[in-house]
Design a protein around this motif. Structure first.
Motif, PDB file in Angstrom:
ATOM      1  N   ASN A  76      74.849  19.103 -76.704  1.00 10.72           N
ATOM      2  CA  ASN A  76      76.272  18.891 -77.007  1.00 10.72           C
ATOM      3  C   ASN A  76      76.467  18.168 -78.338  1.00 10.72           C
TER       4      ASN A  76
ATOM      5  N   GLN B 214      91.598  14.596 -84.947  1.00  8.74           N
ATOM      6  CA  GLN B 214      90.402  14.370 -84.125  1.00  8.74           C
ATOM      7  C   GLN B 214      90.848  13.848 -82.772  1.00  8.74           C
TER       8      GLN B 214
ATOM      9  N   ARG C 112      82.142   9.597 -84.245  1.00 10.63           N
ATOM     10  CA  ARG C 112      82.335  10.907 -84.878  1.00 10.63           C
ATOM     11  C   ARG C 112      82.766  10.710 -86.329  1.00 10.63           C
TER      12      ARG C 112
ATOM     13  N   TYR D  28      89.430  24.012 -80.504  1.00 12.35           N
ATOM     14  CA  TYR D  28      89.308  23.873 -81.962  1.00 12.35           C
ATOM     15  C   TYR D  28      90.704  23.830 -82.575  1.00 12.35           C
TER      16      TYR D  28
ATOM     17  N   LEU E  48      86.826  20.144 -81.486  1.00 13.01           N
ATOM     18  CA  LEU E  48      86.565  19.998 -82.909  1.00 13.01           C
ATOM     19  C   LEU E  48      87.865  20.087 -83.693  1.00 13.01           C
TER      20      LEU E  48
ATOM     21  N   GLU F 264      89.106  12.555 -78.869  1.00 17.26           N
ATOM     22  CA  GLU F 264      87.898  12.332 -78.064  1.00 17.26           C
ATOM     23  C   GLU F 264      88.245  11.480 -76.859  1.00 17.26           C
TER      24      GLU F 264
ATOM     25  N   SER G  66      77.961  12.405 -84.374  1.00 23.65           N
ATOM     26  CA  SER G  66      78.747  12.600 -83.166  1.00 23.65           C
ATOM     27  C   SER G  66      78.064  11.892 -81.995  1.00 23.65           C
TER      28      SER G  66
ATOM     29  N   GLU H 200      78.068  19.668 -82.003  1.00 21.39           N
ATOM     30  CA  GLU H 200      79.167  19.117 -82.810  1.00 21.39           C
ATOM     31  C   GLU H 200      78.725  18.865 -84.248  1.00 21.39           C
TER      32      GLU H 200
ATOM     33  N   SER I 114      82.657  25.269 -80.631  1.00 20.88           N
ATOM     34  CA  SER I 114      82.748  23.960 -79.992  1.00 20.88           C
ATOM     35  C   SER I 114      81.762  23.909 -78.828  1.00 20.88           C
TER      36      SER I 114
END
Lengths: 664, 97
Positions: free
Chosen positions: A388, B77, B89, A597, A531, B79, A280, A392, A410
């Protein structure tokens, strides 16, 4: 100016050293207590549990002692401190529940002190060492001043105790030692490597003067020093009593077994999880005032059998600014997550847990920087970003296990919303304080529940916010509000906990206003990731309103409840900023929630409606993000919701209605 | 027997990764989202929680990058990251021999 290497600084670039190597280096300079394996093997379970829990309660008592003696709201009301008990070489046997980030590197400082101070000036009964050098350890940035004390039993160094707390000012260019224009450490509070500030039970005046002379609030820092001395004294009294009752070998055997148990139980848990790797990234925007860069910390967690490898290859090089952290900060970013998400049912003995962990990191990167990089903000910048990214990765690992996934979370809050006030208070005294309102960050969502709204910070299990009234009593400020903010929690099947905002004015200072330092990233991009398809939490948002109508509003008996009611000129503040707040100026600061999440379109529509009614989510977000259409009285319109969710599924994926033919 | 990866993904004995919502094959153990549909949009499309434009604070463009199951369009996912950075990720679970 770019960071220029400093000759000799490598002596302070501390890395953990094994107990065997430590004993070899210390030699005969200090007699280190030890215990035979047979004593450990023959411990009876009842004695083990009684003594083990006593050690836990001692760290709590240390915290209580600190709080009762400190005069700093940061300590007394916000719990930004911690305490730990270490064995004779510095391995942490029990860490307190307060700010686990702070205590995660006490071992490094105690161990360094053993290796470098045992001969000159020597380590003896009644001594205590002070350190705020994050390259050595003991804290994550210079404001984290640790005080650690060797406990001698029968002429041997039996154990160390340590207390560490955030000091509100230790010098540097900007008040609060938070020099937002810093390009290197020489703009900041100059680090102090371990010095013997208490010798044979007496404070050394020369060393204390050297320490306090740098601070804008030396009396407050002096009081905190005595609070930490008190915390260590309390711990030593309790540990001596424990040794008198059970014998030093038995107490030490318990300490050894605690370390071993922590290790073996973590290894057992890891063996239950599938092997794999999880990568991550965590970002930070802006390294100092005027800087518009975005910086990343990358982590790949590899779990093989009963071992964890955290590999930070790919992380950005250290930068000219105040956001870097040292290796102590990197470790401080890992351990709190390991403790709270993986080790909830395992003794919090980092000395044992670290045996299961390998860290791969390149010196010269933003979370393993070299001297003299700027680190004034390390604890809540690169150390926090490390937290952080590790959150993850560990969450991904736990998610693959039907039982352990229930403990993942999360990312919470994403960063610390730093606002510092300085000037002259309502009593005519100089003051500096860090506002700790963002201690009420939103916690991350979980696999089966929403994140706790304004639930706190995962790395500071016992963190809390000061009452509004306490802040107003202590400092020249007056709140318009402090409240939860809708939509600040990351959307998801389970929503991240919402963050909050504070809005206040300078009030009752003889100067009319106060000085303000702002250092709050997460404005260009949110820092609390989601997540499994969950969205990140909201962005940080800080607004300064100049020349408002607030005084006239108050005079007429009206308290504004929105920024738009205040008039004046609006300044959206950058990540790093330093300015003065005038009598008619208003400061609004809005910190982040937790990450979500799961897919927001899979969230129960009734939960979304409840969120709207509770002001956790706006009607706009309910419709645009969750696809939930509500009636005028906030009941779910099922048909409209189904239609809206169908439309959103297509539009957010960049598809139109024609997409239906390949989606039977 | 399948291995749970997260809310939306599972991995099978042969290493194949599928969507838990619709059983669509999405990738394998080494590249779980190989076949996912990826979109990149402005951060504000994440909703009102993104308070200001990133251009106020940073020079690099910032995007909301999302991955979806190509069949049921479940969001797998999400981001918000610099546009010039590929996603970092990733997950990879070992396949039992």
């Amino acid at each position: 100016m770019p960071v220029i290497p400093v000759a000799g600084s490598e002596d302070f670039a501390n890395v953990p050293t094994s107990p065997t190597e430590t004993r070899r280096i210390v030699g005969d300079a200090v007699r280190l207590h030890d215990v035979d394996q047979s004593v450990i093997d023959n411990l009876d379970p009842l004695t083990y549990e009684v003594v083990r829990h006593r050690l836990t309660s001692v760290t709590e008592e240390m915290g209580e002692a600190l709080k009762r003696m400190s005069g700093s709201v940061v300590v007394t009301d916000c719990n930004d401190f911690d305490a730990a008990i270490m064995d004779e070489v510095g391995d942490v046997v029990q860490v307190g529940l307060y700010n686990t980030e702070l205590a995660a590197s006490l071992d490094m400082a105690a161990n360094w002190t053993l290796r470098h101070r045992a001969t000159r000036p020597g380590i003896g009964p009644g001594d205590m060492f002070l350190c705020n050098d994050p390259w050595v350890g003991g804290g994550l940035h210079q404001n984290d001043v640790s005080l650690f004390a060797p406990l001698f039993i029968g002429g041997e160094l039996f154990a160390w105790t340590g207390a560490v707390a955030h000091q509100v000012d230790l010098g540097g260019v900007s008040p609060g030692s938070w020099s937002v224009g810093a390009t290197d450490v020489f703009w900041e509070s100059i680090p102090i490597p371990p010095v013997k500030i208490v010798e044979a039970g007496e404070i050394r005046d020369d060393i204390e003067d050297m320490y306090l002379r740098r601070s804008r609030v030396p009396k407050l820092v002096a009081l905190d020093l005595r609070a930490k001395i008190g915390a260590n004294n309390v711990a030593h009294d309790r540990l001596r009593a424990l040794c008198e009752k059970y014998g030093a070998p038995t107490v030490k055997a318990v300490m050894r077994r605690v370390l071993n148990d922590a290790e073996s139980r973590l290894r057992a848990k890891l063996r239950e999880l599938p092997d794999g790797s999880w990568s991550s990234v965590a970002h930070q925007d802006s390294a100092r005032s005027g800087d518009r860069g975005i910086y990343k910390i990358v982590c790949t967690l590899t779990k093989t059998d009963d071992k964890l490898v955290f590999d930070f290859t790919g992380t950005d090089p250290q930068v000219d600014g105040l956001i870097n952290c040292t290796y102590a900060g990197l470790r401080g970013g890992i351990m709190p997550v390991l403790l709270t998400t993986v080790c909830g049912d395992i003794p919090w003995a980092p000395g044992g847990l670290y045996r299961c962990v390998e860290i791969i990191s390149e010196p010269g990167t933003i979370n393993n920087c070299t001297f003299p990089s700027g680190i004034g903000k390390a604890s809540v910048a690169s150390a926090w970003a490390t937290t952080n990214v590790v959150t993850e990765c560990l969450a991904g690992m736990l998610d693959a296990h039907p039982e352990h996934r229930q403990r993942l979370m999360s990312v919470c809050c994403g960063t610390w919303d730093f606002a510092l006030l300085a000037g002259v208070d309502q009593r005519g005294s100089g003051f500096v304080t860090m506002l700790c309102d963002s201690m009420a960050g939103g916690l991350g969502a979980r696999t089966h529940s929403d994140g706790v709204d304004t639930g706190g910070l995962a790395c500071i299990p016992m963190g809390r916010v000061a009452d509004v009234e306490m802040n107003e009593f202590s400092f020249p400020m007056l709140y318009l509000w402090r409240r939860e903010e809708a939509d600040s929690g990351g959307p998801g099947r389970y929503r991240g906990g919402v963050g909050a905002s504070s809005c206040f004015i300078p009030y009752d200072s003889p100067l009319g206003g106060v000085h303000l330092v702002v250092s709050a990233p997460g404005k260009a991009l949110p820092l609390a990731g989601g997540l499994s398809g969950g969205l990140p939490a909201g962005t940080q948002h800080d607004v300064l309103l100049r020349a408002t109508t607030v005084r006239a509003d108050f005079a007429s008996g009206r308290i504004p409840s929105t920024l738009s009611e205040l008039g004046g000129q609006t300044e959206v503040l950058p990540t790093h900023h330093e300015t003065d707040l005038g009598a008619s100026d208003v400061y609004f600061t809005h910190w982040q929630g937790g990450g979500g999440y799961g897919d927001p379109l899979l969230r129960d529509p009734e939960a979304v409606a409840a969120d709207v009614i509770a002001h956790k989510v706006t009607r706009d977000a309910a419709n645009e993000v969750y696809g939930v259409s509500l009636t005028a009285d906030n009941r779910v319109d099922e048909a409209a919701t189904e239609a809206q969710r169908s439309a959103l599924r297509l539009s957010r994926a960049g598809l139109t209605e024609g997409r239906q033919e390949i989606n039977p | 027997m399948s291995l749970f990866i997260d809310d939306n993904l599972e991995q099978h004995d042969d290493g194949q990764v599928t969507c838990r919502q619709c059983d669509q094959v999405l990738g394998d153990a080494q590249s779980q989202l190989r076949d996912a549909r990826v979109t990149e949009t402005a951060p504000r499309t994440a909703g009102p929680s993104v308070r200001e434009s990133p251009t106020l604070f940073a020079d690099r463009p910032v995007i909301l990058r999302r991955s979806f199951c190509p069949r049921c369009l479940t969001q797998l996912q999400a981001e918000i990251v610099p546009a010039d950075e590929p996603s970092a990720r990733h997950r990879s679970l070992s396949v039992k021999p």
